[in-house]
Design an enzyme around this catalytic site. Sequence first.
Site, PDB file in Angstrom:
ATOM      1  N   HIS A 112      10.574 -10.320 -15.487  1.00 42.22           N
ATOM      2  CA  HIS A 112      11.142  -9.844 -14.304  1.00 42.22           C
ATOM      3  C   HIS A 112      11.600  -8.323 -14.465  1.00 42.22           C
ATOM      4  O   HIS A 112      12.731  -7.960 -13.840  1.00 42.22           O
ATOM      5  CB  HIS A 112      12.134 -10.745 -13.909  1.00 42.22           C
ATOM      6  CG  HIS A 112      12.025 -12.226 -13.556  1.00 42.22           C
ATOM      7  ND1 HIS A 112      11.792 -12.735 -12.271  1.00 42.22           N
ATOM      8  CD2 HIS A 112      11.899 -13.021 -14.402  1.00 42.22           C
ATOM      9  CE1 HIS A 112      11.653 -13.906 -12.190  1.00 42.22           C
ATOM     10  NE2 HIS A 112      11.651 -14.289 -13.652  1.00 42.22           N
TER      11      HIS A 112
ATOM     12  N   ASP B 209      15.076 -15.494 -18.036  1.00 41.56           N
ATOM     13  CA  ASP B 209      13.978 -16.672 -17.431  1.00 41.56           C
ATOM     14  C   ASP B 209      12.601 -16.582 -17.198  1.00 41.56           C
ATOM     15  O   ASP B 209      12.080 -15.151 -17.519  1.00 41.56           O
ATOM     16  CB  ASP B 209      14.744 -16.832 -16.101  1.00 41.56           C
ATOM     17  CG  ASP B 209      14.776 -15.745 -15.324  1.00 41.56           C
ATOM     18  OD1 ASP B 209      14.887 -14.715 -15.733  1.00 41.56           O
ATOM     19  OD2 ASP B 209      14.388 -15.814 -14.021  1.00 41.56           O
ATOM     20  N   GLU B 210      11.853 -17.518 -17.271  1.00 43.36           N
ATOM     21  CA  GLU B 210      10.636 -17.386 -16.931  1.00 43.36           C
ATOM     22  C   GLU B 210       9.414 -16.699 -17.655  1.00 43.36           C
ATOM     23  O   GLU B 210       8.843 -15.527 -17.237  1.00 43.36           O
ATOM     24  CB  GLU B 210      10.158 -17.214 -15.323  1.00 43.36           C
ATOM     25  CG  GLU B 210      10.849 -18.231 -14.407  1.00 43.36           C
ATOM     26  CD  GLU B 210      10.543 -17.930 -12.953  1.00 43.36           C
ATOM     27  OE1 GLU B 210      10.080 -18.773 -12.540  1.00 43.36           O
ATOM     28  OE2 GLU B 210      11.198 -16.940 -12.602  1.00 43.36           O
ATOM     29  N   ILE B 211       9.461 -16.914 -19.074  1.00 49.32           N
ATOM     30  CA  ILE B 211       8.781 -16.155 -19.756  1.00 49.32           C
ATOM     31  C   ILE B 211       8.301 -16.837 -21.139  1.00 49.32           C
ATOM     32  O   ILE B 211       9.001 -17.305 -21.864  1.00 49.32           O
ATOM     33  CB  ILE B 211       9.532 -14.772 -20.248  1.00 49.32           C
ATOM     34  CG1 ILE B 211       8.716 -13.917 -21.083  1.00 49.32           C
ATOM     35  CG2 ILE B 211      10.850 -14.916 -20.916  1.00 49.32           C
ATOM     36  CD1 ILE B 211       9.250 -12.285 -21.396  1.00 49.32           C
TER      37      ILE B 211
ATOM     38  N   GLU C 183      16.456 -20.826 -20.266  1.00 51.44           N
ATOM     39  CA  GLU C 183      15.536 -20.693 -21.555  1.00 51.44           C
ATOM     40  C   GLU C 183      15.983 -20.005 -22.636  1.00 51.44           C
ATOM     41  O   GLU C 183      15.487 -19.909 -23.814  1.00 51.44           O
ATOM     42  CB  GLU C 183      14.335 -19.712 -20.867  1.00 51.44           C
ATOM     43  CG  GLU C 183      13.542 -20.311 -19.613  1.00 51.44           C
ATOM     44  CD  GLU C 183      14.081 -20.046 -18.411  1.00 51.44           C
ATOM     45  OE1 GLU C 183      15.211 -20.190 -18.092  1.00 51.44           O
ATOM     46  OE2 GLU C 183      13.178 -19.965 -17.429  1.00 51.44           O
TER      47      GLU C 183
END
EC number: 3.2.1.52
Length: 513
Positions: free
Chosen positions: A254, A326-328, A356
């Site tokens: 992000h 997050d989201e990786i 995460e």
Amino acid sequence: MKRSFFSVFLTFFIFIGAYAQDKPAIIPMPSKIEWKNSEFQFPSTITFYADAEAEKSLKWLKTLLNTTGSELEKASEKEANVSLKINKDLSSSLGKEGYQLKVTSEKITIEAVTNAGLFYGITTLRQLFPAEVESGKITAAFSIPSVTISDKPYYEWRGSMLDVARSFFDLDYLKKHVDRMALYKLNRFHLHLSDDQGWRIEIKKWPKLTQIGGQSAVNNGRAGFLTQEEYKDLQAYAKERNVMIIPEVDMPGHTYAALQGYPELSCENFENLNPKRAIPPAPFHGTDVGWSKFCMEKPVVYDFISDVIAELAEITDGPYLHIGGDEIEDEHYKEFVVKAEKIVRENGKTAIGWEEVTQAKVDDPFISQRWTGATKSVVDTRIIESICKNFYLDHGNIPNQPNTYSWCKKDGVSLKNVYDFVSENKKAIGVEGALWTELVHSDATADDRLWPRNIAVAEVGWSSPKKKDYSEFKKRLGTHGKRLDYLGINFYKTPDVPWNTTKIKGVFSTVEK
Ligand code: ACM
């Protein structure tokens, strides 16, 4: 004789019934509340007292009492109509944020261990006043019922997250949000300050973050950023209202808005932007997630985050810095998280990350913010509960509400979904409602998503789960409709709540509709 006995009997029950119904609605529900059979009538001159340690809270008491239109006059403790007292002996029963509020026909007394507790006692007193108090001036004579309240929060963390990265919200709205949080005893304002679409906090050593990264937003919408002075101004405003600012700079994913100004944080061939949604210096105005990350093998990335974290730590009063995480998926991710946490710790702060991060070997004091509950954690950290099916306020208030998401829960996140949340985690320190703003492009829309669901978050955070009763909560909430109207909040009129609203706008009603 019989009939007159019967009518006295009936009158008694009608009186009791009306009396019971007319009790002011307090949200969040206090731990202990005992209504009495008398009332306090405000005199034309109200006398007040505060002991030396409680002086700081007088400002809030006077603001409240000024709405009555009565004269205010200082008096001795014995003679005062309203008294504020710090009482350290209550520490074991009330903790840092609890308070006791006692209203009799003679006087009103608030006692607490700290000024934060007194602030909450005054906030509860405000909810005993008629809704018109929120307009700044009560026009008719009124009394409040006698009551004894002893109250303290269930959780220390009662948060509201606002994503100012996808769509920016200016200082004026952020302060208004703090005011609204404080009315419901929410105490952590988490600002998601950076993402692919925008960078929203001035970092002096890396000026292009805001010069370039601050100028974009989703859909070419609301861009901008907070200078460090504005951030400190917001923080001071929030602190007075017992709200702590939790700044989040999301990393290592992000991060496109940072890469835009500083392409050297990318890999040489931009393989870290995958699929290639944008290449620096082009801005990104879309809504896709999970496609950007720092090039984690590069030493410059750690110079960058060291500088950013140091500046954020310098301007932040509270003990926490949120590093996202997050989201990786990346082979260097866990290593990155451990390094970032160390930098936060070296700057005297405690790191928070989205769940995460618990794939990495980080342990207490790291705090994990749960949002999917699907992460296989290798550690047992403290937890903030933001599980998306209960706390993601970018989802609809009702199924298919326009401009809302439904990826986490198809039929939206209803008021009841928020209210019904109960944590099963022993290490939960609290709850936080999260408003992501890819689909939120105005103050009025933000209001619609945040309220009244944030009021349910507040009750979940403050009141004991054993006392929860959604039907009863809805009734109390319904009577707050007028208050929310006077405050100019464009709240969503949840269909199953018996709203008592007014079209009259108060003097503080400045939110654009
Ligand atoms: C998140 O919703 N990506 C924390």
